[in-house]
Design an enzyme around this catalytic site. Structure first.
Site, PDB file in Angstrom:
ATOM      1  N   ALA A 139     -18.796  20.172   2.053  1.00 19.12           N
ATOM      2  CA  ALA A 139     -18.887  19.437   0.789  1.00 19.12           C
ATOM      3  C   ALA A 139     -19.282  20.344  -0.364  1.00 19.12           C
ATOM      4  O   ALA A 139     -18.905  20.109  -1.503  1.00 19.12           O
ATOM      5  CB  ALA A 139     -19.891  18.300   0.929  1.00 19.12           C
ATOM      6  N   ARG A 163     -16.113  22.856  -0.771  1.00 19.84           N
ATOM      7  CA  ARG A 163     -14.875  22.093  -0.816  1.00 19.84           C
ATOM      8  C   ARG A 163     -13.681  22.979  -0.460  1.00 19.84           C
ATOM      9  O   ARG A 163     -12.610  22.868  -1.038  1.00 19.84           O
ATOM     10  CB  ARG A 163     -14.675  21.434  -2.188  1.00 19.84           C
ATOM     11  CG  ARG A 163     -15.852  20.550  -2.605  1.00 19.84           C
ATOM     12  CD  ARG A 163     -15.622  19.895  -3.943  1.00 19.84           C
ATOM     13  NE  ARG A 163     -14.531  18.913  -3.866  1.00 19.84           N
ATOM     14  CZ  ARG A 163     -14.679  17.678  -3.397  1.00 19.84           C
ATOM     15  NH1 ARG A 163     -15.850  17.285  -2.938  1.00 19.84           N
ATOM     16  NH2 ARG A 163     -13.671  16.861  -3.388  1.00 19.84           N
ATOM     17  N   MET A 164     -13.904  23.906   0.476  1.00 18.71           N
ATOM     18  CA  MET A 164     -12.831  24.782   0.951  1.00 18.71           C
ATOM     19  C   MET A 164     -12.969  24.904   2.462  1.00 18.71           C
ATOM     20  O   MET A 164     -14.003  24.615   3.038  1.00 18.71           O
ATOM     21  CB  MET A 164     -12.945  26.174   0.320  1.00 18.71           C
ATOM     22  CG  MET A 164     -12.643  26.189  -1.179  1.00 18.71           C
ATOM     23  SD  MET A 164     -12.546  27.847  -1.816  1.00 18.71           S
ATOM     24  CE  MET A 164     -14.162  28.439  -1.480  1.00 18.71           C
ATOM     25  N   SER A 165     -11.888  25.365   3.096  1.00 17.04           N
ATOM     26  CA  SER A 165     -11.965  25.682   4.516  1.00 17.04           C
ATOM     27  C   SER A 165     -11.198  26.971   4.743  1.00 17.04           C
ATOM     28  O   SER A 165     -10.492  27.447   3.848  1.00 17.04           O
ATOM     29  CB  SER A 165     -11.367  24.545   5.344  1.00 17.04           C
ATOM     30  OG  SER A 165      -9.990  24.421   5.031  1.00 17.04           O
ATOM     31  N   PHE A 218     -14.272  22.724   6.511  1.00 17.08           N
ATOM     32  CA  PHE A 218     -14.417  22.176   5.165  1.00 17.08           C
ATOM     33  C   PHE A 218     -15.861  21.732   4.954  1.00 17.08           C
ATOM     34  O   PHE A 218     -16.447  21.061   5.792  1.00 17.08           O
ATOM     35  CB  PHE A 218     -13.484  20.972   5.027  1.00 17.08           C
ATOM     36  CG  PHE A 218     -13.518  20.323   3.686  1.00 17.08           C
ATOM     37  CD1 PHE A 218     -12.736  20.824   2.652  1.00 17.08           C
ATOM     38  CD2 PHE A 218     -14.338  19.226   3.453  1.00 17.08           C
ATOM     39  CE1 PHE A 218     -12.762  20.215   1.417  1.00 17.08           C
ATOM     40  CE2 PHE A 218     -14.369  18.637   2.209  1.00 17.08           C
ATOM     41  CZ  PHE A 218     -13.580  19.124   1.189  1.00 17.08           C
ATOM     42  N   ASP A 235       0.854  -1.171   0.000  1.00 22.11           N
ATOM     43  CA  ASP A 235       0.000   0.000   0.000  1.00 22.11           C
ATOM     44  C   ASP A 235       0.891   1.222   0.000  1.00 22.11           C
ATOM     45  O   ASP A 235       1.956   1.191   0.572  1.00 22.11           O
ATOM     46  CB  ASP A 235      -0.752  -0.001   1.336  1.00 22.11           C
ATOM     47  CG  ASP A 235      -2.213  -0.083   1.109  1.00 22.11           C
ATOM     48  OD1 ASP A 235      -2.623   0.113  -0.038  1.00 22.11           O
ATOM     49  OD2 ASP A 235      -2.929  -0.323   2.087  1.00 22.11           O
TER      50      ASP A 235
END
Lengths: 674, 566
Positions: free
Chosen positions: A376, A379-381, A374, A303
């Site tokens: 949805a 899509r920023m904070s 943040f 992984d």
């Protein structure tokens, strides 16, 4: 580890093994080792001939029979001793483990109340508090606290390790000792099923299942035994036909010399010691089959996240755009990440403070910020400051929708970062793009060298990642893996493994997540990290206590060593027969055919001394080879051909020469007494 | 020595060409003369109602067994009733029960051990329909099985090849056309081919002698080509009618060497072609071929020098032995040609002789015995290659372990199940030879046949059973072997030597065929290197040869020491 090695040959263990060796004469136990069983039967017959010398033929000498019986007894004893000592090494470990285990008391937390209970009464999900100096009662997860834990009881490593909540170091093992501070632990194993219990069971388990290769080799050894029995049995009427007298005891001695007692006596010790070495590397192998399969592994599937990289992307650079300065972007990045608890956010704060320490905000100042987490939709904070400044950060696409104008150099930075395998975050202040943050997947230190070693061993590494091909390629190159599979979901891994297997590869995989479990089960060798979930651990063949994804190197080496040791000692054992023939055949035949003396090329003193010398050599070679059986033949990552040549010279040619010397020396030593 | 080298030099190009041809036949590809052979074969398949479907290993083996059994039954009836049948101008009587049992097994298993003398024991019908016929079919059986065995190593499934097709094609495309040409060249050199009865002539001494005639040339060609070895006459290829000139001797020798060597080449090519490599023999084939050739050359040199040195007992009598030990040899062949023929006939497991092996010097006699005990030095009718593969798999097993890999060959794993069968297969041969030899020297029936005292007597016994179990068929002679004991025991040794080995080997190949193929990587054992060839020879000598060392020490080695140190 040092400690357990020293313990390996302590007097206590040796005496214990000698005693165990006597107990193993029991035919019920002996039956599992047909080669040594044959020797034991020979011993019983020669013992009978001591009491009834003329039972089978009229040429028996009682004293000679006594000596042969004793040597045969010692031969079997040595073989039993080898097995016992291999078991004994592990047992010493187990005994000390058992001691710590039985005495453990635990502080069980129930409704906020602390209660002392016996560790065996703990159930899954119980919360326990362990303070400095106390033993962790059972396997578990750290819920709260940071502490140092000494794991020497299990891993042999004396330096304590830090355990904390979350991340790679949250898993603790029962039987280890907290050396400072305290930990709140959630129990994750049922009583009696802890790692410690598994380990004890594993090392202690005298009823060991033979591995496929061990079975195949045993078959070969049994057939060689039958062939040589046939040789000797058919020789008897031929000798009669030629009117050559022979004692029955000599024929028994001849048989024992020819059958592969060396490898037959050491085979099970090699297997036990191999598993023991795996354990010493802090890997718990559930069966020997997987360790054996390790020798053939040629593809390793890993992984990316958590295995090759630390798993958290970290800010490594800030780029200013337009007329903005480095100071501007650093400040903007710092503000935009205030109270952002994601690892990325934390790393941005860290980097910003490192670059401009004066940025640090007081608690009051922090209180005045309005944090915009943040979401949805956007899509920023970011944060809204009391003075009206609005900071936002986010992925390129989301920010593009948010701002009116995306500067061209910002676009360029974003592209560059993506090309390098990083993640770009665009930072804005009051709707204007200030700059770009470079978040990077940091590859764990030292991995490149480890992968180089894997390559030398003929193992190809394949990295699985959900990243886009570009990112994946950059990380693959940095880490030095041979190939990668991008944009793969965790459940795709099983398909990757199946595909490799269809192409004829033997696949190993390391994993830790629950969704890795099917892939771990599908792989020829599945290694679960100790930090991983229980389902992953259950599906895997092995569990690595150190959670080191490249630990497979050691396990592969041990697997190869295990096979090599078997091969080397088999070759040695078979090659020994050449010298034994030259010692015994002239000795047997010289009575009837005086000219046979010519074939006595070692100039052995007398027929009796020749036979006894060969038989004694045959017996003492077993304990002399115990160190090789226990340590294993050294494995080097060189080409197959070179390795074969080297081992053939050492154990094949050596196997022909050594007994010539050995038998001659023994003959010189015993000749005066005969 | 020059003659020996010359023959070996001619042999090499021949065997490579033949190998390529054999490879094409076994892979069912088009060969030279396709337009001629194909219609004939199609007709045969049609008349016999042969479905050309691929068979599993088990079905292949059972088909082979059924065909062999039928031929045994018919042959046995003919031998037991030959007196009443036609083509019997010399009025030969029916063959006795145990002798018939021995003879029919002997020819069906391609052993051609003869406890009878052809000229007095068989009618011309028996010679043609039983002996010559079985020479074709037993050889074809061996090659068919060998090719099936080889194919399975490179196959992806067990179902491949059809016994009836392989069997037919080997006869139509190899045995018949080559025998035809060889027969004609033998007839040209003076070998008789006639149905006329024996003639009685008056010799120069004024005594009466029967000259045994018959359809000799046709038998002679397949006798060698099919590595059969059973002579028309009792004295086999030492008689002028079977082997009149040096040229016929060379032809006969090359014919018996041709196919066993070609099998190795064909197998080598299968492995090489698998990876689309162009080659004459393939690296793997070269390794197997070299390993066999090395043991062959050592044997040849030993016989040559042992015979050249002569018998020390005769030297002590003050007799001249410049020409070497000529006892039992034809003066027209001399030491070199006799030594070569002896080594070839036992290494390639034919069993024809041009000198009497009983009269070889002890060490000279040890070599042919040793060749048959190993039964891998080329070996007859493809079986040698299959036996070699057993040692090869064993060597691979040990070598793989020594480099830390689980054993595999051509990417296919050798596991416990295969190992069990391989070990059993290696066990069968010494068990038959040593077991029956021990029985023979311990029973009255056995001892009665032994005509020499001491070590040489034991050598006779060992040779007889080695020859039977290896399906060689040459005799040490001197053994009074036409008795119930010898007929039955050698018959059993031949039967088990042939069919148990084939059954086990096909079973191993079947298991291997079914295995998944692992990719061949750098860390895998290379089985096509000189290093591996050396290891292979060492394994053969240590596992195969040391088994027989005690018996050989009691027989030929004792005899050698006794006569050289008197």
């Amino acid at each position: 580890m040092e400690g357990s090695k020293k313990a390996a040959f302590s007097r206590e263990i040796i005496f214990g093994a000698l005693w165990q060796g006597i107990k193993k004469f029991n035919p019920v136990y002996m039956w599992k080792n047909p080669v040594m069983m044959t020797v034991e039967i020979g011993m019983v017959i020669s013992l009978i001939l001591v009491f009834f010398p003329n039972a089978l033929s009229s040429h028996e000498n009682r004293i000679y029979n006594v000596i042969v019986t004793i040597i045969l007894f010692i031969t079997v004893w040595f073989a039993n001793f080898a097995e016992s000592i291999a078991q004994g090494r592990g047992k010493a470990q187990v005994d000390s483990l058992k001691k710590t285990k039985s005495n453990t008391q635990a502080r069980l937390l129930m409704d906020g109340q602390e209660k002392m209970v016996d560790s065996s009464s703990l159930k899954l999900g119980d919360l326990v508090l362990v303070k400095a100096g106390e033993t962790i009662p059972n396997d578990g997860e750290v819920i709260q606290g940071v502490a140092t834990v000494a794991e020497s009881a299990i891993t042999g490593e004396s330096a304590p390790v830090i355990k904390e909540n979350g991340g790679d170091f949250s898993s603790v093992t029962g039987g280890t000792v907290v050396t400072s501070d305290s930990l709140l632990i959630k129990i994750t194993a049922k009583a009696g099923e802890s790692f410690l219990d598994q380990m004890i069971e594993l090392i202690e388990g005298a009823v060991r299942k033979k591995t496929p290769n061990e079975i195949a080799l045993t078959t070969l050894l049994v057939s060689l035994t039958i062939i040589f029995l046939l040789v000797v049995v058919t020789m008897f009427p031929m000798l009669n036909f030629l009117k050559i007298d022979i004692s029955f005891t000599t024929l028994i001695a001849f048989t024992v010399c020819l059958i592969p007692t060396t490898i037959g006596g050491l085979l099970s010790a090699i297997g036990i010691a191999g598993m023991d070495r795996v354990t010493q590397f802090n890997v718990i192998a559930k069966d020997g089959r997987a360790v054996e399969a390790c020798g053939d592994v040629d593809v390793l599937i890993l992984d990316k996240t958590g295995t090759i990289t630390y798993g958290n992307r970290m800010a490594t650079e800030f780029y200013a755009v337009n007329h903005f300065t480095q100071q501007d972007i650093t400040t903007a990045a710092y503000y935009s990440s205030q109270q952002d608890d994601t690892p990325e956010g934390k790393s941005i704060i860290q980097l910003a403070l490192q670059l401009v320490p004066s940025l640090s905000l007081s608690d009051d100042q922090q209180q005045s910020l309005i944090v915009i987490p943040f979401s949805a939709q956007t899509r920023m904070s970011g944060v809204d400051c009391a003075n009206g400044d609005v900071y936002r950060k986010g992925a390129f696409d989301s920010v593009k929708k948010y701002v009116n104008n995306m500067p061209s150099d910002a676009e360029k930075f974003v592209k560059d970062i993506s090309n390098k395998g990083g993640t770009p975050l665009v930072v804005t202040k009051n709707g204007e793009v200030i700059g770009v943050i470079y978040l990077k997947d940091v590859v764990k230190a030292g991995l490149k060298e480890r992968f180089d070693r894997l390559r030398q061993m003929g193992i190809r590494t394949v990295m699985c990642t959900g990243d886009n091909p570009l990112t994946a390629a950059a990380i693959a190159q940095e880490a030095g893996v041979d190939s990668f599979i991008a944009e793969s979901k965790p459940e795709d891994k099983i398909n990757v493994i199946k595909r490799e297997q269809e192409q004829g590869h033997v696949v190993a995989m390391t994993g830790d997540g629950t969704n890795d479990a099917p892939a771990l089960a599908q792989a020829n060798v599945g290694v679960a990290m100790n930090t991983g979930t229980n389902s992953a651990k259950e599906a895997a063949n092995m569990v690595d206590l150190d959670s080191d994804p490249t630990k497979i190197i050691e396990v592969v080496s041990i697997g190869k060593q295990l096979l090599m040791t078997r091969g080397a000692l088999t070759t040695f054992s078979i090659a020994n027969d050449v010298a034994k023939y030259f010692a015994i055949i002239p000795a047997i035949l010289v009575a009837g055919i005086p000219q046979m003396e010519k074939l006595n090329i070692m100039h052995l003193d007398s027929p009796t001394s020749a036979i006894l010398a060969a038989l004694i050599f045959n017996a003492i070679i077993i304990p002399m080879l115990i160190p090789i059986a226990l340590k294993g033949v050294k494995y080097q990552a060189i080409s197959a051909n070179k390795l074969l040549t080297k081992n053939l010279l050492l154990y094949g040619v050596g196997g022909i020469i050594v007994p010539f010397l050995g038998i001659k020396i023994i003959d010189l030593l015993i000749a005066p007494f005969i | 020595m020059f003659q020996i080298l010359l023959i070996l030099l001619i042999y090499l190009p021949l065997v490579l060409l033949m190998g390529k041809y054999l490879n094409k036949i076994s892979m069912n590809e088009k060969t030279i003369g396709e337009r001629f052979f194909s219609p004939i074969e199609k007709l045969i398949f049609k008349v016999c109602g042969i479905q050309q479907d691929d068979m599993s290993g088990k079905k292949y083996f059972l088909s082979m067994l059924a065909v062999n059994f039928m031929m045994v039954a018919i042959g046995y009836i003919i031998l037991r009733t030959q007196k009443y049948l036609f083509f019997n101008p010399n009025q030969i009587d029916n063959m006795e029960t145990t002798l018939s049992f021995n003879t029919i097994i002997s020819f069906m298993t391609n052993t051609n051990l003869q406890h009878y003398s052809g000229e007095s024991g068989l009618s011309y019908l028996s010679q043609m329909i039983v002996i010559t016929f079985l020479m074709f079919t037993s050889a074809a059986t061996g090659y068919a099985v060998c090719m099936a065995f080889c194919r399975k190593f490179i196959a992806k499934s067990d179902v491949n090849g059809n016994f009836f097709v392989d069997f037919t094609k080997i006869i139509t495309r190899v045995l018949l056309p080559f025998s035809f040409v060889i027969s004609l060249s033998l007839i040209w050199q003076g070998v008789p081919q006639t149905l006329q009865k024996n003639t009685t002539i008056t010799t120069l001494e004024g005594k009466q002698q029967d000259l045994a005639f018959g359809p000799i040339a046709s038998l002679e060609s397949i006798k060698h080509l099919g590595t059969n070895g059973g002579g028309f006459n009792g004295a086999n290829s030492s008689t002028p009618f079977e082997n009149p000139t040096v040229l016929t001797k060379i032809i006969e020798m090359l014919s018996m060497m041709l196919l066993p060597g070609a099998c190795v080449v064909a197998f080598g090519l299968m492995i090489a072609y698998r990876k689309n490599k162009k080659s004459w023999i393939g690296k793997q084939g070269a390794v197997i071929f070299t390993a066999m050739a090395a043991i062959f050359i050592v044997g040849l040199v030993t016989v040559y020098f042992a015979e050249k040195a002569g018998n020390p007992l005769i030297t002590q009598l003050g007799m001249d032995q410049q020409a070497g030990s000529m006892e039992g040899k034809e003066s027209r062949f001399g030491i070199a040609q006799s030594a070569l023929f002896t080594t070839v006939t036992t290494a390639f497991t034919t069993g024809t002789v041009n000198n009497m092996h009983d009269t070889l010097t002890p060490l000279g006699g040890l070599v042919p015995m040793f060749n048959m005990m190993l039964n891998v030095v080329f070996g007859g009718k493809g079986v040698g290659l299959m036996n070699m593969m057993m040692y090869m798999l064993l060597a691979i097993f040990i070598a793989c372990l020594m480099i830390g890999r689980t054993p595999q060959f051509l990417g296919k794993r050798i596991e416990a199940k295969e190992m069990k069968l391989i070990a059993l297969c290696i066990l069968v041969h010494p068990a038959l030879i040593l077991g029956f030899s021990a029985l023979a020297v311990a029973t009255v029936g056995g001892v009665d046949g032994i005509t020499n005292p001491g070590a040489h007597g034991l050598s006779q016994v060992l040779y007889e059973f080695a020859s039977s179990a290896a399906n060689n068929g040459s005799g040490f002679e001197g053994l009074a072997d036409n008795s119930t004991f010898w007929n039955v025991t050698t018959g059993l040794a031949m039967f088990f030597g042939r069919y148990t080995s084939i059954a086990l080997q096909l079973a191993i190949a079947t298991l291997i065929a079914k295995k998944a193929v692992n990719v061949e990587t750098e860390t895998m054992l290379k089985t096509d290197t000189p290093m591996f060839a050396t290891f292979l020879v060492a394994i053969i000598l240590i596992v195969g040869a040391l088994t027989f060392l005690p018996a050989l020490a009691l027989g030929p080695i004792s005899e050698f020491l006794q006569i050289s140190m008197k």
